[in-house]
Scaffold this active site. Structure first.
Site: not given
Ligand code: GDP
Length: 139
Positions: A11, A51, A59, A87, A93, A104, A114, A117, A128
């Site tokens: 990222k 996304y 968010f 993962r 996350t 991470r 973070n 992805h 994807e």
């Molecule tokens: P992942 O599968 O671990 O990437 O997590 P998710 O699918 O839940 O979320 C996708 C992405 O959205 C995450 O990797 C973060 O970059 C972002 N994200 C998730 N939760 C938050 C949050 O609470 N705040 C913000 N700003 N970004 C978030």
């Protein structure tokens, strides 16, 4: 049966800190093969498309702003049990919750910024991968 491919992005936060190469090295050291790789930059529109499943999340706006804020590395990775193993390699996350030694934990700044992805299912890994790469670019 679990599939053997996943999609990652390094990222914009990690790219700004010059961690792209180090992260790819960790991925290869963990036994993943690079099937496709490119340095690119998502427009706001393309980040929104990628996304789209998160459209209703609070968010979402912040996420797509961030993901279109600078270059990324996109890559398709191959290994047995790729989605789950990747993962595990990247960690939770929120880097504050990520296990020691995970990507991470090592490179992420916050729950939003973070570093990497990783696809969350075989089905999404295929969608994807095809989002970034044509068939001719997948080896
Ligand atoms: P992942 O599968 O671990 O990437 O997590 P998710 O699918 O839940 O979320 C996708 C992405 O959205 C995450 O990797 C973060 O970059 C972002 N994200 C998730 N939760 C938050 C949050 O609470 N705040 C913000 N700003 N970004 C978030």
């Amino acid at each position: 049966m679990s599939g053997n491919r996943t999609l990652t992005m390094v990222k914009p936060d990690a790219m700004r800190k010059n961690h792209g190469g180090a992260i790819l090295a960790k991925i290869e050291e963990a036994g993943f093969r690079l099937v496709a790789t490119k340095l690119t930059k998502l427009s706001l529109e393309k980040a929104g498309e990628f996304y789209a499943v998160h459209k209703e999340r609070p968010f979402y706006g912040e996420l797509i702003e961030f993901m279109s804020s600078g270059p990324i590395i996109a890559a398709i990775l191959e290994k047995d049990n790729a989605v789950a193993d990747f993962r595990t390699l990247i960690g939770a996350t929120n880097p504050a919750d990520a296990a020691e030694g995970t990507i991470r934990k090592l490179y992420a700044t916050s729950i939003g910024e973070n570093a990497v992805h990783g696809s969350d299912s075989d089905e999404n890994a295929k969608i994807e991968g095809d989002f970034f790469f044509s068939k001719l670019e997948q080896f």
